[in-house]
Design a protein around this motif. Structure first.
Motif, PDB file in Angstrom:
ATOM      1  N   GLY A   1     -22.181  55.487 -21.184  1.00 19.70           N
ATOM      2  CA  GLY A   1     -23.594  55.142 -21.221  1.00 19.70           C
ATOM      3  C   GLY A   1     -24.266  55.984 -22.290  1.00 19.70           C
ATOM      4  N   SER A   2     -25.411  55.510 -22.774  1.00 25.07           N
ATOM      5  CA  SER A   2     -26.149  56.233 -23.799  1.00 25.07           C
ATOM      6  C   SER A   2     -27.203  57.117 -23.155  1.00 25.07           C
ATOM      7  N   THR A   3     -27.346  58.341 -23.646  1.00 23.14           N
ATOM      8  CA  THR A   3     -28.353  59.252 -23.123  1.00 23.14           C
ATOM      9  C   THR A   3     -28.856  60.112 -24.277  1.00 23.14           C
ATOM     10  N   PRO A   4     -30.104  60.559 -24.251  1.00 22.53           N
ATOM     11  CA  PRO A   4     -30.512  61.507 -25.289  1.00 22.53           C
ATOM     12  C   PRO A   4     -29.656  62.772 -25.182  1.00 22.53           C
TER      13      PRO A   4
ATOM     14  N   TRP B   1     -18.866  64.161 -14.372  1.00 27.79           N
ATOM     15  CA  TRP B   1     -19.442  63.654 -15.613  1.00 27.79           C
ATOM     16  C   TRP B   1     -18.490  63.906 -16.760  1.00 27.79           C
ATOM     17  N   LEU B   2     -18.350  62.904 -17.624  1.00 29.05           N
ATOM     18  CA  LEU B   2     -17.613  63.081 -18.883  1.00 29.05           C
ATOM     19  C   LEU B   2     -18.606  62.846 -20.022  1.00 29.05           C
ATOM     20  N   HIS B   3     -18.781  63.847 -20.846  1.00 26.64           N
ATOM     21  CA  HIS B   3     -19.749  63.799 -21.948  1.00 26.64           C
ATOM     22  C   HIS B   3     -19.034  63.564 -23.278  1.00 26.64           C
ATOM     23  N   VAL B   4     -19.774  63.038 -24.220  1.00 26.74           N
ATOM     24  CA  VAL B   4     -19.255  62.951 -25.584  1.00 26.74           C
ATOM     25  C   VAL B   4     -20.447  62.930 -26.526  1.00 26.74           C
ATOM     26  N   ASP B   5     -20.293  63.396 -27.745  1.00 36.55           N
ATOM     27  CA  ASP B   5     -21.277  63.054 -28.776  1.00 36.55           C
ATOM     28  C   ASP B   5     -20.513  62.570 -29.994  1.00 36.55           C
ATOM     29  N   PHE B   6     -21.221  61.831 -30.823  1.00 38.76           N
ATOM     30  CA  PHE B   6     -20.512  61.141 -31.912  1.00 38.76           C
ATOM     31  C   PHE B   6     -21.508  60.686 -32.952  1.00 38.76           C
ATOM     32  N   GLU B   7     -20.980  60.345 -34.127  1.00 43.09           N
ATOM     33  CA  GLU B   7     -21.825  59.841 -35.204  1.00 43.09           C
ATOM     34  C   GLU B   7     -22.136  58.368 -34.964  1.00 43.09           C
ATOM     35  N   PRO B   8     -23.269  57.903 -35.537  1.00 45.98           N
ATOM     36  CA  PRO B   8     -23.738  56.546 -35.246  1.00 45.98           C
ATOM     37  C   PRO B   8     -22.693  55.448 -35.476  1.00 45.98           C
ATOM     38  N   HIS B   9     -21.824  55.616 -36.469  1.00 49.80           N
ATOM     39  CA  HIS B   9     -20.879  54.530 -36.765  1.00 49.80           C
ATOM     40  C   HIS B   9     -19.838  54.347 -35.651  1.00 49.80           C
ATOM     41  N   LEU B  10     -19.755  55.303 -34.727  1.00 47.25           N
ATOM     42  CA  LEU B  10     -18.791  55.148 -33.639  1.00 47.25           C
ATOM     43  C   LEU B  10     -19.433  54.673 -32.329  1.00 47.25           C
ATOM     44  N   THR B  11     -20.669  54.190 -32.417  1.00 46.92           N
ATOM     45  CA  THR B  11     -21.376  53.703 -31.228  1.00 46.92           C
ATOM     46  C   THR B  11     -20.593  52.586 -30.540  1.00 46.92           C
ATOM     47  N   ARG B  12     -20.075  51.668 -31.315  1.00 49.44           N
ATOM     48  CA  ARG B  12     -19.349  50.538 -30.728  1.00 49.44           C
ATOM     49  C   ARG B  12     -18.065  51.011 -30.029  1.00 49.44           C
ATOM     50  N   PHE B  13     -17.433  52.031 -30.608  1.00 49.61           N
ATOM     51  CA  PHE B  13     -16.217  52.578 -29.996  1.00 49.61           C
ATOM     52  C   PHE B  13     -16.555  53.226 -28.642  1.00 49.61           C
ATOM     53  N   TYR B  14     -17.485  54.182 -28.629  1.00 47.06           N
ATOM     54  CA  TYR B  14     -17.737  54.939 -27.389  1.00 47.06           C
ATOM     55  C   TYR B  14     -18.526  54.134 -26.358  1.00 47.06           C
ATOM     56  N   LEU B  15     -19.608  53.480 -26.792  1.00 48.68           N
ATOM     57  CA  LEU B  15     -20.442  52.765 -25.818  1.00 48.68           C
ATOM     58  C   LEU B  15     -19.880  51.390 -25.496  1.00 48.68           C
TER      59      LEU B  15
END
Ligand SMILES: CC(C)(COP(=O)(O)OP(=O)(O)OC[C@H]1O[C@@H](n2cnc3c(N)ncnc32)[C@H](O)[C@@H]1OP(=O)(O)O)[C@@H](O)C(=O)NCCC(=O)NCCS
Length: 134
Positions: A123-126, A103-117
């Motif tokens: 994939g998006s997860t809570p 597994w590779l995890h990341v967290d990020f601020e909402p404005h980077l959703t397009r970059f990471y996802l």
């Protein structure tokens, strides 16, 4: 763009402190990045332009088992939106897989959703986080 990406590539604390301050809009600190990543990370990725300047970085933290966590993904302001960030994450993903991580995890601020996802394929997860300082 003519950029060389290197897993566990050489860098100096001074150049990474400058890149970090630029990326996160903070003052230039005197952090011992080399000590941190060499002592604690699965690895890291450097990106250098044709002139040898450090224009990108990503740090791959690790639990010692099957979980890796990408932190401090950075592209120099002058080199953004040219695919370097996506390539940094791609190398990190490949090397974490090669190391046996599942597994590779990341967290990020909402404005980077397009970059990471979008671009990087996460994939998006809570997820959750607690600030341990005030
Ligand atoms: C996040 C960051 C590393 C992206 O690096 P990059 O090299 O510009 O990324 P890419 O060129 O590979 O971007 C690919 C796609 O992701 C999306 N994207 C990238 N940066 C974005 C931003 N700031 N806002 C919205 N979408 C963004 C776009 O869809 C982009 O494609 P496009 O340029 O064709 O529109 C860079 O903006 C950065 O260093 N930011 C400051 C530090 C930071 O916040 N790091 C993240 C820590 S979690």
């Amino acid at each position: 763009v003519d950029v060389t990406l290197t897993w566990r590539g050489a860098f100096t604390n001074a150049e990474l402190n400058v890149l970090h301050a630029e990326g996160f809009g903070s003052r230039v600190r005197d952090d011992d990045w080399l000590g941190q990543v060499e002592g604690h990370s699965l690895g890291w990725v450097t990106a250098r332009d044709a002139g040898g300047e450090l224009v990108g970085f990503a740090n791959v933290a690790w639990d010692g088992g099957v979980h890796a966590f990408i932190l401090d993904t950075l592209t120099a302001a002058r080199a953004q939106r040219q695919g370097i960030g996506t390539q940094l994450v791609r190398i990190a993903t490949e090397r974490a897989r090669d190391a046996g991580c599942e597994w590779l995890h990341v967290d990020f601020e909402p404005h980077l959703t397009r970059f990471y996802l979008g671009s990087c394929g996460f994939g998006s997860t809570p997820a959750g986080v607690i600030a341990l300082t005030d």
